[in-house]
Scaffold this motif. Structure first.
Motif, mmCIF file in Angstrom:
data_model
loop_
_atom_site.group_PDB
_atom_site.id
_atom_site.type_symbol
_atom_site.label_atom_id
_atom_site.label_comp_id
_atom_site.label_asym_id
_atom_site.label_seq_id
_atom_site.Cartn_x
_atom_site.Cartn_y
_atom_site.Cartn_z
ATOM 1 N N UNK A 56 0.789 -1.465 0.214
ATOM 2 C CA UNK A 56 0.305 -0.328 0.466
ATOM 3 C C UNK A 56 0.637 1.035 0.461
ATOM 4 N N UNK A 57 2.504 1.418 0.116
ATOM 5 C CA UNK A 57 3.016 2.691 1.087
ATOM 6 C C UNK A 57 3.744 2.551 -0.289
ATOM 7 N N UNK A 58 3.817 0.910 -0.988
ATOM 8 C CA UNK A 58 4.451 1.750 -2.811
ATOM 9 C C UNK A 58 3.501 2.422 -3.157
ATOM 10 N N UNK A 59 2.037 2.489 -3.470
ATOM 11 C CA UNK A 59 0.833 3.153 -4.254
ATOM 12 C C UNK A 59 0.610 4.290 -3.545
ATOM 13 N N UNK A 60 1.560 4.475 -2.389
ATOM 14 C CA UNK A 60 1.001 6.151 -1.714
ATOM 15 C C UNK A 60 3.095 6.711 -2.254
ATOM 16 N N UNK A 61 3.687 6.016 -2.004
ATOM 17 C CA UNK A 61 4.802 6.968 -2.636
ATOM 18 C C UNK A 61 4.950 7.556 -3.887
ATOM 19 N N UNK A 90 -1.686 5.759 -16.819
ATOM 20 C CA UNK A 90 -1.161 4.663 -15.773
ATOM 21 C C UNK A 90 -2.349 3.860 -15.513
ATOM 22 N N UNK A 91 -4.022 4.787 -15.031
ATOM 23 C CA UNK A 91 -4.918 4.047 -14.059
ATOM 24 C C UNK A 91 -4.684 2.667 -14.669
ATOM 25 N N UNK A 108 2.800 1.154 -8.394
ATOM 26 C CA UNK A 108 3.789 2.541 -9.067
ATOM 27 C C UNK A 108 3.056 3.012 -9.769
ATOM 28 N N UNK A 109 2.187 2.367 -11.527
ATOM 29 C CA UNK A 109 1.764 2.590 -12.124
ATOM 30 C C UNK A 109 0.399 3.165 -11.115
ATOM 31 N N UNK A 110 -0.079 2.259 -11.022
ATOM 32 C CA UNK A 110 -1.568 3.003 -10.594
ATOM 33 C C UNK A 110 -1.081 4.490 -9.769
ATOM 34 N N UNK A 111 -0.307 4.273 -8.742
ATOM 35 C CA UNK A 111 0.040 5.773 -7.963
ATOM 36 C C UNK A 111 -0.054 6.665 -8.468
ATOM 37 N N UNK A 112 0.528 6.483 -9.445
ATOM 38 C CA UNK A 112 1.152 7.752 -10.723
ATOM 39 C C UNK A 112 0.115 8.023 -11.635
ATOM 40 N N UNK A 113 -0.817 7.226 -11.946
ATOM 41 C CA UNK A 113 -2.340 7.583 -12.636
ATOM 42 C C UNK A 113 -2.569 8.764 -12.194
ATOM 43 N N UNK A 114 -2.866 8.028 -10.345
ATOM 44 C CA UNK A 114 -4.095 9.066 -9.147
ATOM 45 C C UNK A 114 -3.707 9.965 -9.095
ATOM 46 N N UNK A 115 -2.035 10.057 -8.960
ATOM 47 C CA UNK A 115 -1.165 11.851 -9.058
ATOM 48 C C UNK A 115 -1.740 12.716 -9.795
#
Length: 364
Positions: free
Chosen positions: A228-233, A260-261, A281-288
Motif C-alpha cells: 500500500x505504501x508503494x502506491x502512496x509513495x 497509467x490507471x 507504482x503505475x496506478x499511483x502515478x495515474x492517481x497523482x
C-alpha cells in the motif's frame, strides 16, 4: 529573555495536516483488516469503503451553503471525536465495531473538506503545497508502519498511536481569515474530470477489497502495508514531478492519467511481489495526475466550495464503485469480472484520443 517563537498559520497547517493524516491513515488502515480477521467477506469490507467515501460528496454539498462557524467547527471537532473513537476501539468489542467506523467516517469527512475549502483563507504562502505535503507523507509512511505495528504489537497498539496523533493535532489548528463572496460556477467540461472517478475506483478496490484478498491468502500485515505504501509513495512522487513538467492541455492529462490507471487491470492476475509493486507504482502515478492536474482544472473554473464539491463527488462515487460494488462482484461473481471493469479507462482513452486527433486535423 527572548520571546517564545510563534508558529504561523501556514506552518500550523502543515503540522495539523500531518497529525490528522497520521491518525486517520493508521486508523482506517485497520478497518478492512479487522473485518477480515473476523471472517467478513469482500462485500462487507467493500461496504466499509462505501461508508468512508459516501460522506464526502454529502458534506461537500452541505458546505456549499454553510457559514464560517461551521467551517471552523469542521476543522476542530473531528480531532476530539476521532481521538475518542480511536481509544474506544481498544475497550470496545471488536465484533461490534461497525458503529464506531461509521461515526469515524463521518467525522473525518468534515475535517478534510473544511481544510480544503479553508486553504485560501489561511495566512501564509503555498498553503495547498503544505497541505499536500502534510497529508502526503503520512499517506506514504503510515500504511507500512501500521502493517508492522499490527504484525508485532496488535491492533490495540495501532489504535493507541492513532489516538495520540489526533490529540497532538489539536495543538496546531490554524485560524482562517474572512471568506470572500463565492464566485459563480464557470464552464467545466465534465468528460475531462472522469479520470478522477477511475482513480477513486482503483483506490477503493485497493484499500477495501485487494488488501483483504491478500490477507486471506496469508500475506503478512507488514508486506500488505509495504505494498500500500508503494502506491502512496508513487502518488507522492507524481505530485512532485508534475510540478516541474511543462503544462499540457487538460485533455492530455486526462488521457495520460487513464493510461497509467489502466494498469489496475493486471492486479488480479499476479501475486508476485515485484509485479504487484510495479502495477501499484503505475496506478499511483495515474492517481497523482488526476488528483492534481484535474483538481487544478476544476479549481480554476469554480469557487473553492464548488471545486471541492465537484472533486469529492467524482472521486467519492469512484471509491464507492471500487470498494463496495467491486467487492460484491469479487465475492459473488469472481475476480475476472472485476478485471473487465478495470478496462473502462481504455475505452475513455480511445474516445478522447480520437477527439484529440480529429481536433488537430480540423485545426490544420
Amino acid at each position: 529573555m527572548k520571546p517564545t517563537p510563534v508558529i504561523n498559520n501556514s506552518h500550523k497547517l502543515l503540522v495539523s495536516s500531518a497529525m490528522f493524516a497520521s491518525g486517520w491513515f493508521g486508523l482506517s488502515f485497520s478497518f478492512p483488516l479487522l473485518a477480515t480477521s473476523l471472517h467478513y467477506g469482500y462485500s462487507f469490507t467493500g461496504f466499509l469503503g462505501f461508508m468512508g467515501s459516501f460522506p464526502f460528496p454529502v458534506i461537500a454539498f452541505i458546505y456549499l451553503k454553510s457559514n464560517r462557524a461551521m467551517l471552523r467547527y469542521g476543522r476542530i471537532i473531528p480531532y476530539f471525536i476521532l481521538a475518542f473513537l480511536s481509544a474506544l476501539f481498544v475497550i470496545y468489542s471488536k465484533s461490534e465495531f461497525i458503529e464506531i467506523i461509521i461515526l469515524a467516517d463521518i467525522a473525518q469527512g468534515f475535517w478534510w473538506i473544511s481544510m480544503e475549502i479553508a486553504l485560501n483563507l489561511i495566512t501564509g504562502s503555498n498553503n495547498a503545497e503544505k497541505y499536500s505535503i502534510g497529508w502526503g507523507i503520512p499517506n506514504a509512511v503510515i500504511p507500512i508502519a501500521s502493517g508492522f505495528i499490527i504484525q508485532f504489537l496488535g491492533f490495540d497498539a495501532l489504535f493507541i498511536v492513532a489516538t495520540a496523533f489526533f490529540l497532538l493535532g489539536l495543538l496546531f489548528i490554524p485560524s482562517v481569515q474572512m471568506e470572500k463572496t463565492p464566485e459563480k460556477f464557470n464552464k467545466v467540461k465534465m468528460r475531462f474530470v472522469i479520470p478522477l472517478l477511475f482513480a477513486g475506483v482503483t483506490a477503493g478496490f485497493l484499500y477495501y477489497v485487494f488488501v483483504p484478498v491478500l490477507r486471506n491468502e496469508n500475506m503478512s500485515y507488514g508486506i500488505i502495508g509495504a505494498l500500500v505504501s508503494v502506491y502512496s509513495i508513487s502518488s507522492a512522487a507524481g505530485y512532485i514531478i508534475l510540478n516541474f513538467l511543462r503544462n499540457l492541455r487538460i485533455r492530455s492529462y486526462s488521457i495520460l492519467s487513464s493510461v497509467f490507471l489502466l494498469s489496475a487491470f493486471f492486479i488480479i492476475y499476479t501475486r508476485n511481489i515485484f509485479f504487484l509493486a510495479l502495477i501499484l507504482i503505475m496506478v499511483g502515478i495515474g492517481a497523482s495526475i488526476s488528483m492534481s492536474k484535474i483538481l487544478s482544472y476544476i479549481s480554476s473554473t469554480s469557487s473553492p466550495r464548488l471545486g471541492v464539491f465537484y472533486y469529492e463527488t467524482f472521486f467519492g462515487i469512484g471509491f464507492t464503485l471500487g470498494s463496495f460494488i467491486l467487492g460484491t462482484i469479487y465475492e459473488y461473481a469472481g475476480p475476472e469480472y472485476v478485471s473487465i471493469l478495470f478496462l473502462f479507462p481504455l475505452a475513455y482513452m480511445v474516445y478522447e484520443s480520437a477527439g484529440y486527433f480529429q481536433g488537430r486535423r480540423v485545426s490544420a
